[in-house]
Design a protein around this motif. Structure first.
Motif, short mmCIF file in Angstrom:
data_model
loop_
_atom_site.label_atom_id
_atom_site.label_comp_id
_atom_site.label_asym_id
_atom_site.label_seq_id
_atom_site.Cartn_x
_atom_site.Cartn_y
_atom_site.Cartn_z
N SER A 90 34.92 18.85 34.18
CA SER A 90 35.69 17.87 34.10
C SER A 90 37.23 18.31 34.19
O SER A 90 37.53 19.38 34.57
CB SER A 90 35.39 17.36 32.45
OG SER A 90 34.32 17.10 32.14
N GLY A 189 38.82 9.68 24.39
CA GLY A 189 39.82 10.17 23.42
C GLY A 189 39.11 11.10 22.51
O GLY A 189 37.88 11.40 22.59
N GLY A 227 32.84 13.11 25.12
CA GLY A 227 32.89 13.46 23.60
C GLY A 227 33.71 12.54 22.76
O GLY A 227 33.85 11.38 22.93
N GLU A 262 29.46 15.00 25.71
CA GLU A 262 30.20 16.20 25.89
C GLU A 262 31.37 16.59 24.44
O GLU A 262 32.40 16.58 24.37
CB GLU A 262 31.52 16.02 26.99
CG GLU A 262 30.89 15.77 28.13
CD GLU A 262 31.93 15.41 29.35
OE1 GLU A 262 33.18 15.16 28.73
OE2 GLU A 262 31.56 15.10 30.58
N PRO A 263 30.64 16.45 23.50
CA PRO A 263 31.28 16.90 22.25
C PRO A 263 31.71 18.22 22.05
O PRO A 263 31.13 19.12 22.45
CB PRO A 263 29.96 16.64 21.20
CG PRO A 263 28.76 17.00 21.71
CD PRO A 263 29.10 16.77 23.17
N GLY A 264 32.76 18.36 21.44
CA GLY A 264 33.43 19.53 20.72
C GLY A 264 33.59 19.64 19.50
O GLY A 264 32.78 20.21 18.72
N ARG A 265 34.53 19.03 19.10
CA ARG A 265 35.08 19.06 17.52
C ARG A 265 33.86 18.89 16.53
O ARG A 265 33.80 19.25 15.54
CB ARG A 265 36.30 17.85 17.33
CG ARG A 265 36.81 17.92 15.97
CD ARG A 265 37.53 16.47 15.84
NE ARG A 265 38.30 16.27 16.80
CZ ARG A 265 39.70 16.52 16.95
NH1 ARG A 265 40.42 17.02 16.07
NH2 ARG A 265 40.30 15.97 18.34
#
Ligand code: LLP
Length: 417
Positions: A90, A189, A227, A262-265
């Protein structure tokens, strides 16, 4: 993870230090996968949230793919053992060199964000043995109630392909022999705390898929919902994964396509602690300050977004008059050692017992903590530690002076310009 482990790590490794709890990452991963169990989906961990190789390897071991946004993240993901096909590329400004490296690595999906990027990719893809799998990240024009700096899905922002340009760009991609349009997606966001924006974005994506199909573009194999799932930082609620799932699963059902997330946090944020020691206590102009050995160079979020991170006192001050003064129940600003007035970890915080020598844990530091740390005031970046059960391992050595000056020279090797 028990406080005793954190205190032990700080004693052994020193401060500032980032500590990550492997078990918490596993729990978050399982909660999210469980919430989405009703529909086919693939989870690509967003590397930027926490790019440490050992963290990447842990998530790969759980079955995650990875979402990358740069050549550096590509190199990290490959080093951690991901296959090219496990990666989604991305990002709004991929360079030609980065795109080429992605093609050479066989990256599974490249999310395009502009017509200009399409033109570069088309040229690079020419003559490759297999068509390159391309997605379009759209800008669905959905607002989120998060900090303006972490909103991305609104019209007029630099991210994504504006809605009215999606169909023409999709047609361009479809016309290329060396490219195949396999995905459309969004990323709204970050630190999003409710399901409504996801529902709105998912509806936009569902009608877009219908529109593309009606136009004869029927090569899609996934829809990417990005995400952004919010977590609690000790004040305010995070996003319950079942609420997220309820908002996005209708998209999978309506289109018959697997979801890509697409998760991160959400996966790593609350698995991380930044441990820091109070150096000094100071009173000035009616304000109280606790000066710590970690600052904005270690954790930028409070300074950059006025982000709230809960802080707990792990071990009280080592005694003395100063310690007693800070322990008397007032509020203090927790400030870093840098020569910037905006250098703080917390404002107006009540931290009983936090005098000089006290050990503090800044919570919610597992995402966008170390990854956004920097060398200002020539401070070496901190160590990173992974805890798993009763064991810990240093997964990044504390930097020293040589790391600060790597690549620099005292005597320039001049060349004619
Ligand atoms: N996918 C894309 C395309 C992204 O740009 C991002 C984050 C993610 C996924 C993962 O978002 P997450 O699930 O972690 O929210 N530095 C800021 C956050 C910036 C997020 C940038 N993009 C902060 O500290 O809050």
């Amino acid at each position: 993870m028990g406080e005793g482990i954190l205190i032990g790590v700080a004693a052994a490794v020193g401060t500032p230090v980032y500590v990550y709890d492997a078990e918490k990452i596993r729990t978050q991963y399982a909660a999210l996968r469980g919430a989405l169990a009703g529909v086919p989906h693939r989870l690509h961990y967003s590397v930027k949230a926490n790019a440490n190789l050992a963290v990447l390897k842990l998530l790969r071991g759980l079955g995650a793919g990875a979402d990358i946004v740069s050549g550096g993240e590509l190199a990290r993901a490959l080093r951690a053992g991901f296959q090219g096909g496990d990666l989604v590329f991305s990002g709004v400004g991929k360079t030609e060199r980065e795109l080429e490296a992605a093609l050479n690595a066989g990256v599974g999906l490249i999310n395009l964000e502009s017509h200009g990027e399409f033109q570069v990719l088309r040229r690079l893809a020419r003559g490759r043995p297999a068509p390159v799998s391309v997605g379009l990240r759209i800008n669905p024009d959905v607002t989120t109630e998060t900090h303006p700096y972490t909103r991305t899905g609104q019209a007029g922002m630099k991210f994504g392909v504006p809605l009215d340009q999606v169909l023409p760009l999709a047609r361009c991609v479809a016309a290329e022999r060396d490219l195949v349009l396999t995905s459309v997606g969004m990323h709204l966001g970050s630190q999003i705390a409710d399901g409504a924006p996801y529902r709105a974005g998912a509806e936009r994506l569902a009608s877009l898929v219908a529109e593309l199909r009606a136009a004869g573009l029927d090569s899609l194999t996934s829809v990417d919902v990005g995400g952004g799932l919010g977590i609690s930082y000790g004040r305010g609620e995070g996003l319950d994964p079942t609420v997220f799932a309820a908002a996005v699963t209708p998209l999978a059902r309506a289109t018959g396509l697997p979801l890509l997330i697409e998760p991160g946090r959400f996966l790593v944020g609350n698995a991380g602690y930044l441990l820091t020691r109070v150096l000094y206590h100071k009173r000035s102009g009616g304000r109280e300050f606790l000066i710590t050995d970690a600052g904005m160079n270690d954790l930028l979020r409070p300074s950059l977004y006025q982000a709230y991170h809960e802080i707990v006192v792990l071990a009280a001050a080592v005694g003395g008059v100063e310690a007693a003064a800070a322990a008397d129940g007032g509020v203090a600003d927790v400030v870093g050692p840098n020569c910037e007035s905006g250098d703080f970890l917390a404002l107006d915080r009540r931290l009983d017992g936090a005098g000089p020598g006290a050990l503090l844990a800044v919570l919610g530091a597992g995402a966008y903590g170390f990854g956004m740390s920097f060398h200002y005031n020539s401070r070496p970046r901190s160590a990173e530690v992974l805890v798993d059960g009763g064991r810990y391992a240093v997964i990044r050595e504390r930097e020293g002076a040589d790391d600060l000056m790597r690549g620099e020279t005292v005597t320039p090797a001049w060349r004619d310009a």
